[in-house]
Design a protein around this motif. Structure first.
Motif, PDB file in Angstrom:
ATOM      1  N   THR A  72       1.697  -6.351  -5.723  1.00  0.00           N
ATOM      2  CA  THR A  72       0.677  -5.308  -5.678  1.00  0.00           C
ATOM      3  C   THR A  72       0.663  -4.510  -6.965  1.00  0.00           C
ATOM      4  O   THR A  72       1.673  -3.952  -7.376  1.00  0.00           O
ATOM      5  CB  THR A  72       0.935  -4.368  -4.489  1.00  0.00           C
ATOM      6  OG1 THR A  72       0.993  -5.140  -3.288  1.00  0.00           O
ATOM      7  CG2 THR A  72      -0.164  -3.330  -4.365  1.00  0.00           C
ATOM      8  N   THR A 128       0.846  -1.189   0.000  1.00  0.00           N
ATOM      9  CA  THR A 128       0.000   0.000   0.000  1.00  0.00           C
ATOM     10  C   THR A 128       0.883   1.241   0.000  1.00  0.00           C
ATOM     11  O   THR A 128       2.090   1.176   0.269  1.00  0.00           O
ATOM     12  CB  THR A 128      -0.905   0.027   1.240  1.00  0.00           C
ATOM     13  OG1 THR A 128      -0.080   0.164   2.402  1.00  0.00           O
ATOM     14  CG2 THR A 128      -1.729  -1.243   1.353  1.00  0.00           C
ATOM     15  N   GLU A 149       3.848   4.020  -6.391  1.00  0.00           N
ATOM     16  CA  GLU A 149       2.678   3.151  -6.438  1.00  0.00           C
ATOM     17  C   GLU A 149       2.048   3.194  -7.820  1.00  0.00           C
ATOM     18  O   GLU A 149       1.989   4.226  -8.465  1.00  0.00           O
ATOM     19  CB  GLU A 149       1.665   3.627  -5.394  1.00  0.00           C
ATOM     20  CG  GLU A 149       0.413   2.787  -5.325  1.00  0.00           C
ATOM     21  CD  GLU A 149      -0.590   3.414  -4.386  1.00  0.00           C
ATOM     22  OE1 GLU A 149      -1.679   2.858  -4.256  1.00  0.00           O
ATOM     23  OE2 GLU A 149      -0.273   4.461  -3.813  1.00  0.00           O
ATOM     24  N   TYR A 194      -7.059  -2.740  -2.991  1.00  0.00           N
ATOM     25  CA  TYR A 194      -5.819  -2.893  -3.752  1.00  0.00           C
ATOM     26  C   TYR A 194      -5.930  -4.126  -4.639  1.00  0.00           C
ATOM     27  O   TYR A 194      -6.411  -5.174  -4.203  1.00  0.00           O
ATOM     28  CB  TYR A 194      -4.616  -3.025  -2.815  1.00  0.00           C
ATOM     29  CG  TYR A 194      -4.050  -1.690  -2.412  1.00  0.00           C
ATOM     30  CD1 TYR A 194      -2.914  -1.175  -3.021  1.00  0.00           C
ATOM     31  CD2 TYR A 194      -4.675  -0.918  -1.435  1.00  0.00           C
ATOM     32  CE1 TYR A 194      -2.404   0.066  -2.657  1.00  0.00           C
ATOM     33  CE2 TYR A 194      -4.174   0.318  -1.066  1.00  0.00           C
ATOM     34  CZ  TYR A 194      -3.032   0.804  -1.682  1.00  0.00           C
ATOM     35  OH  TYR A 194      -2.527   2.036  -1.332  1.00  0.00           O
ATOM     36  N   GLY A 232      -1.723  -1.984  -7.342  1.00  0.00           N
ATOM     37  CA  GLY A 232      -2.058  -0.633  -6.911  1.00  0.00           C
ATOM     38  C   GLY A 232      -3.510  -0.503  -6.506  1.00  0.00           C
ATOM     39  O   GLY A 232      -4.285  -1.457  -6.556  1.00  0.00           O
ATOM     40  N   ARG A 233      -3.880   0.710  -6.109  1.00  0.00           N
ATOM     41  CA  ARG A 233      -5.270   0.962  -5.735  1.00  0.00           C
ATOM     42  C   ARG A 233      -6.170   0.829  -6.959  1.00  0.00           C
ATOM     43  O   ARG A 233      -5.784   1.178  -8.072  1.00  0.00           O
ATOM     44  CB  ARG A 233      -5.420   2.361  -5.141  1.00  0.00           C
ATOM     45  CG  ARG A 233      -4.918   2.468  -3.708  1.00  0.00           C
ATOM     46  CD  ARG A 233      -5.389   3.770  -3.080  1.00  0.00           C
ATOM     47  NE  ARG A 233      -4.853   4.934  -3.752  1.00  0.00           N
ATOM     48  CZ  ARG A 233      -4.039   5.813  -3.188  1.00  0.00           C
ATOM     49  NH1 ARG A 233      -3.624   5.632  -1.955  1.00  0.00           N
ATOM     50  NH2 ARG A 233      -3.625   6.867  -3.844  1.00  0.00           N
ATOM     51  N   SER A 275      -5.194  -2.070   4.041  1.00  0.00           N
ATOM     52  CA  SER A 275      -5.653  -3.143   3.145  1.00  0.00           C
ATOM     53  C   SER A 275      -5.462  -4.515   3.788  1.00  0.00           C
ATOM     54  O   SER A 275      -4.991  -5.460   3.148  1.00  0.00           O
ATOM     55  CB  SER A 275      -4.906  -3.064   1.804  1.00  0.00           C
ATOM     56  OG  SER A 275      -5.648  -3.686   0.769  1.00  0.00           O
TER      57      SER A 275
END
Length: 660
Positions: free
Chosen positions: A270, A188, A637, A261, A272-273, A240
């Motif tokens: 990850t 995150t 990110e 996420y 990302g958002r 998250s």
């Protein structure tokens, strides 16, 4: 020598005891005392063998408290209860300093069934000392402080486990007797920022965590889950860490109060958002920490609440099997709710989404000045509200019926929904785990929080299973206690989500009705009103049970129950696999994970072919993810809804430091 003496209240109880030699048992009218004698034993022992079984039979009457029913049962078995090893439990709140990129796990007890095929995901907090995972060597920003053991630097410790950074565990079963295991932190924005600095940067909830706010700081999941200042800001830290969702070939991790996420389903890296493909219009919008599955239509529903002091807006989103908004009403409805609506769970039926809004008193001045939940909100004695909202797919989409839930001295805040369904006459029925915080006695912000039973009982509310019935036209009907035993994380076979269910599974405390941490697995038969449980050793603790469908089986309890078990004596974790139809028999397989995974929250099991990858496929993707992180020197990110990379405004502080 005496192996154990147990005294029970004035109840007629039958006991089934396995022992190496014939025991001597003495039963006295009124109180029941059991004395076990054996020349083979040495010393006093309470803990029974690991495969403990508890089966209680209650009268098949209408929905009354099964706790009372168990006392009146004409027959049944009960296992010897023992106190949980709380020092072992507290060790489950140690930061995981190691990730698992990809490894092959083989059961050390039993065997994995060849018809268990798919991937199990589970999410939870795993970093309690902020910034305790070193960044790649070529990162532009180096932490001023290296990772330190938990408790070494109090300024880096979170004040409640829920504030810990989220990590996700995945175990993929190919039906070949092994599991492919991964464990990785969710990168995150907040995690990355603290990782670079090597210190705690987000303190917006610390005043609340230090306050005596009852279920607001409940264990394991608090009712106050985020700061009340909306949008992207440093007071609302999106960890998250609450729930893993796999649907439409996409893997998401959820947290109540921010965007989800998006993660790589194989490597757990990850992306990302996510704004769910643009369905959530504003990036600062908040999404709830729950998604509800419609098994009959193969759809998934999310919700979010735009909270405000005067009124709030409830947003409901509905997606088809391809994770696209349904065509009806563009897959979304908006509904106005009275006051500040703080809701962290919901359930769906064929036509409705069901929410419970607890009554809250709001301090207007504190809302203007600080927006800290502990200073701004207090639980009200007024009735909670149940909202029955027509889903986006409903012809009356967005219509809402709201009714009061009669008070009985305990709050309906922080409900954990299990399932909901509609009866033939239109009555909406939902089962939920209810939290009564009257036993809670203040806040303990000292890590590891609960190393004694007394500490835990002062921090965790009394939980019980309830059934609510309400008619969308005729109003609230009833709420009844199904079981007063301490349980957590209730689940069903997801194929029965949104329709009538018979079986339910939950993590159970080892002390019956008394407050104790989640430890064993309990199965409820809501037709015959019976319980069946398995409890591990006193130093072992199971988390959420997850139903895993058996390949080719369509019955309600023909599959398996999976749960992550934490061994606090030896400090390692494993996955236990039980037959859903025979919980009391204990695990048929125990699979080592390879590291100590902290106590977690919610997960899912993906049983379709979209989540059945080979070890080689997962290993290649994991190696690629590791390489990309090592090479990503800018470390910014990625927003998963877009293909481009670029610096975001909320990254800039990390690159320009104290100049901002």
């Amino acid at each position: 020598h005496c192996l154990g003496t147990l005294t029970f209240s004035n109840r007629s109880v039958y006991f089934f005891v396995q022992h190496h030699s014939t025991p001597t048992m003495r039963i006295i009218s009124g109180a029941c005392t059991l004395l076990f004698l054996s020349h083979q034993s040495h010393g006093f022992q309470i803990a029974p063998p690991s495969n403990r079984m508890v089966t209680r039979v209650a009268p098949s009457s209408a929905l009354a408290s099964l706790t009372e029913g168990a006392a009146e049962a004409s027959s049944g078995y009960a296992a010897i209860q023992y106190g949980p090893d709380m020092e072992a439990y507290a060790k489950g709140f140690k930061t995981a300093f190691t990730e698992i990129s990809c490894s092959l796990s083989t059961p050390y007890v039993g065997a994995l069934p060849d018809d268990l095929i798919g991937t199990y995901y589970r999410c939870g907090p795993a970093m309690f000392s902020a910034g305790s995972l070193l960044p790649p060597k070529n990162s532009l920003v180096k932490p001023k402080q290296p990772p330190v053991p938990d408790g070494t630097d109090p300024s880096r410790m979170v004040l409640h486990p829920y504030e810990g950074d989220g990590a996700i565990l995945a175990m993929t079963f190919q039906g070949e007797g092994t599991a492919t295991t991964r464990f990785r932190y969710i990168r995150t924005n907040a995690f990355t920022n603290e990782r670079k600095k090597g210190k705690k940067l987000y303190t917006g909830m610390e005043s609340t965590r230090s306050s005596n706010v009852g279920v607001g700081n409940d264990f394991p999941l608090p009712f106050y889950r985020h700061h009340l200042l909306t949008g992207l800001n440093k007071l609302r830290k999106n960890t998250s860490n609450t729930r893993a969702i796999f649907f439409g070939k996409k893997l998401l991790s959820l947290w109540s109060g921010g965007l989800p996420y998006k993660l790589d389903s194989l490597a757990l890296s990850t992306d990302g958002r996510s704004q769910l493909g643009g369905v959530i219009k504003r990036e600062e919008s908040a999404l709830g920490g729950k998604a509800a599955f419609d098994a009959q239509r193969n759809r998934l529903l999310f919700y979010g609440v735009d909270e405000d002091s005067g009124s709030s807006q409830l947003n409901i989103y509905e997606f088809n099997s391809k994770f696209q908004p349904i065509s009806d009403n563009d897959g979304a409805v908006q509904v106005k709710l009275p006051g500040l609506a703080l809701m962290h769970d919901f359930a769906i039926t064929e036509n409705y989404a069901v929410f419970v809004q607890p009554a809250l008193k709001l301090n207007g001045m504190q809302y203007m000045l600080s927006k800290e939940p502990g200073k701004t909100l207090t639980m009200d004695v007024e009735p909670s509200l149940v909202h029955i909202v027509a889903r986006p797919s409903n012809k009356r989409a967005g219509e809402i019926a709201t009714f009061q839930i009669p008070t009985d001295g305990a709050t309906d805040a922080n409900l954990q929904f299990v399932n909901a369904f509609e009866e033939q006459d239109g009555t909406v029925v939902f089962d939920a785990i209810r939290s009564d915080g009257s036993n809670m006695q203040g806040a303990n912000t000292r890590w590891p929080w609960a190393s004694s039973l007394g500490e835990y009982q002062s921090l965790s509310s009394k939980k019980s299973l309830w059934r609510y019935r309400v008619h969308p036209q005729n109003g609230f009907i009833s709420k009844d206690c199904i079981s007063n035993d301490q349980i957590y994380f209730g689940v069903i076979n997801s194929d029965f989500s949104g329709r009538p269910h018979r079986f339910m599974y939950a993590a159970a405390g080892a002390l019956g009705e008394d407050v104790a941490p989640p430890q064993g697995i309990t199965k409820y038969d809501l037709n015959s009103f019976t319980f069946e449980s398995w409890f591990p050793e006193s130093y072992e603790f199971c988390g959420e049970p997850m139903y895993a469908k058996r390949r080719g089986d369509e019955s309600e309890d023909g599959g398996y129950i999976l749960s992550v078990l934490y061994n606090g004596r030896d400090e390692f974790s494993e996955l236990v696999v039980l037959q859903a139809s025979n919980i009391g028999a204990g695990p048929i397989a125990r699979v080592p994970i390879g590291i100590a995974v902290p106590h977690g929250y919610h997960g899912c099991f993906a049983s379709n072919d979209d989540a059945n990858w080979t070890f080689e496929e997962i290993e290649r993707r994991a190696k690629l993810a590791d390489k990309m992180e090592t090479r990503g020197s800018m470390w910014n990110e990625v927003k998963s809804d877009f293909s481009g990379l670029g610096l975001r405004f909320d990254d800039m502080e990390e690159y320009f430091g104290d100049l901002m």
